[in-house]
Enzyme design. Structure first.
Site, PDB file in Angstrom:
ATOM      1  N   ASP A   1       0.882  37.513   9.368  1.00 29.03           N
ATOM      2  CA  ASP A   1       0.749  37.610  10.824  1.00 29.03           C
ATOM      3  C   ASP A   1       1.900  36.890  11.514  1.00 29.03           C
ATOM      4  O   ASP A   1       2.031  35.671  11.415  1.00 29.03           O
ATOM      5  CB  ASP A   1      -0.588  36.994  11.264  1.00 29.03           C
TER       6      ASP A   1
ATOM      7  N   TYR B   1       7.431  34.016  17.668  1.00 26.90           N
ATOM      8  CA  TYR B   1       7.625  33.092  16.551  1.00 26.90           C
ATOM      9  C   TYR B   1       9.077  33.056  16.063  1.00 26.90           C
ATOM     10  O   TYR B   1       9.435  32.176  15.285  1.00 26.90           O
ATOM     11  CB  TYR B   1       6.714  33.462  15.366  1.00 26.90           C
TER      12      TYR B   1
ATOM     13  N   LYS C   1       3.311  40.920  17.507  1.00 30.39           N
ATOM     14  CA  LYS C   1       2.758  40.929  18.867  1.00 30.39           C
ATOM     15  C   LYS C   1       3.866  41.013  19.913  1.00 30.39           C
ATOM     16  O   LYS C   1       4.968  40.507  19.685  1.00 30.39           O
ATOM     17  CB  LYS C   1       1.945  39.640  19.105  1.00 30.39           C
TER      18      LYS C   1
ATOM     19  N   HIS D   1       0.020  39.908  23.110  1.00 28.46           N
ATOM     20  CA  HIS D   1      -0.139  38.501  22.716  1.00 28.46           C
ATOM     21  C   HIS D   1      -1.103  37.747  23.641  1.00 28.46           C
ATOM     22  O   HIS D   1      -1.990  37.029  23.175  1.00 28.46           O
ATOM     23  CB  HIS D   1       1.230  37.804  22.693  1.00 28.46           C
TER      24      HIS D   1
ATOM     25  N   PRO E   1      -7.713  28.776  12.787  1.00 26.89           N
ATOM     26  CA  PRO E   1      -9.099  28.738  12.311  1.00 26.89           C
ATOM     27  C   PRO E   1      -9.579  27.352  11.908  1.00 26.89           C
ATOM     28  O   PRO E   1     -10.787  27.120  11.808  1.00 26.89           O
ATOM     29  CB  PRO E   1      -9.080  29.687  11.104  1.00 26.89           C
TER      30      PRO E   1
END
Length: 276
Positions: A47, A52, A77, A110, A189
């Site tokens: 991902d 980035y 994204k 995004h 997460p």
């Protein structure tokens, strides 16, 4: 479940349940090594995002990977400054060129930039119709954002990537997404590490003989949430993948669910500062 386990999306495409996030990976060699380590361990999802600034490295690592491109699931994204219909189409072409790929598996808005995110998703729909992406999706969309998109789209988003961790379990949003066949992916997460020292989490980890990170990732998976933990450390990448040899009981799941306090460690989609 295992590291190759997938979730069937609304259009039948299979998306890996656990992948590698590459946010803040800016060192070229470090990024290449992290992705190579993950793929060699069995990860099949990577991902990234325009923001980035490592799409080139992602593409390079995948071209040199030990598995074929079609065995991997690549997400990128469109950034906020490139949103709107025409701009999104141009931004996608730039990302595709940087990745040096013929297609992207999943393309996401995004953040929901006010006044633009509906048109941004219309462009993503077009990319889907033209088979340049396999799955159309969004990121950081609350229910009210999704309702606006759903009101005007022909093909509903199939993935919504949001901040989701034990202190922010997004139960209502997850229920809404499930109702509309939108898979939910958790970014950050592990709560950017803030949740790893939670007393309940550490006690559960000790009881199960695993690490706090493994407890949290397993909790996500058992809640039918896709996860993309990020790390450049080989041992941590390996640790994050070793969550399939144990199962949390329903009582343990409820104990972790009860940790929710609606606490974010990232920005809220409703108050995000869109710096262009």
């Amino acid at each position: 479940m295992n590291l190759q386990s997938t979730k069937k999306l609304a259009n039948g495409i299979l998306m890996p349940r656990l992948g590698l996030g590459v946010y803040k990976m800016t060192d070229r060699d470090e990024t290449l090594q992290a992705i190579t380590t993950a793929i060699d361990l069995g990860y099949r999802a990577i991902d990234t995002a325009a923001l980035y600034y490592n799409e080139e490295e992602v593409g390079e690592a995948i071209r040199n990977a030990s598995v074929k491109r079609e065995e991997l699931f690549v997400t990128t994204k469109v950034w906020n400054s490139d949103q709107g219909y025409d701009n999104t189409l141009r931004a996608f072409e730039t990302s595709l060129k940087k990745l040096d790929m013929d297609y992207v598996d999943l393309y996401l808005t995004h953040w929901p930039v006010e006044g633009k995110f509906v048109d941004t998703y219309r462009a993503i729909e077009r990319l889907y119709e033209e088979k340049l992406i396999r799955v159309p999706g969004v990121s950081n969309h609350h229910e009210h954002h999704l309702q606006q998109v759903l009101a005007s789209c022909n093909v509903a988003p199939m993935v919504n990537q949001v901040e989701l961790q034990p202190y922010l379990n997004q139960a209502e949003l997850r229920a809404f997404c499930q109702e509309h066949q939108i898979a939910v992916t958790a970014w950050s997460p592990l709560g950017r590490g803030h949740v790893l020292n939670d007393e309940t989490i550490t006690r559960i980890a000790a009881d199960y003989g695993v690490t706090p990170a493994q407890v949290i990732l397993r909790w996500h998976l058992q809640n039918d949430v896709l996860v993309i933990p990020k790390s450049v450390t080989p041992s941590r990448i390996k640790e994050n993948s070793e969550v399939f040899h144990f199962e949390l009981t329903e009582a343990t799941m409820q104990e972790i669910n009860a940790l929710n306090r609606n606490e974010r460690f990232g920005q809220s989609p409703d108050s995000f500062k869109f710096d262009f």
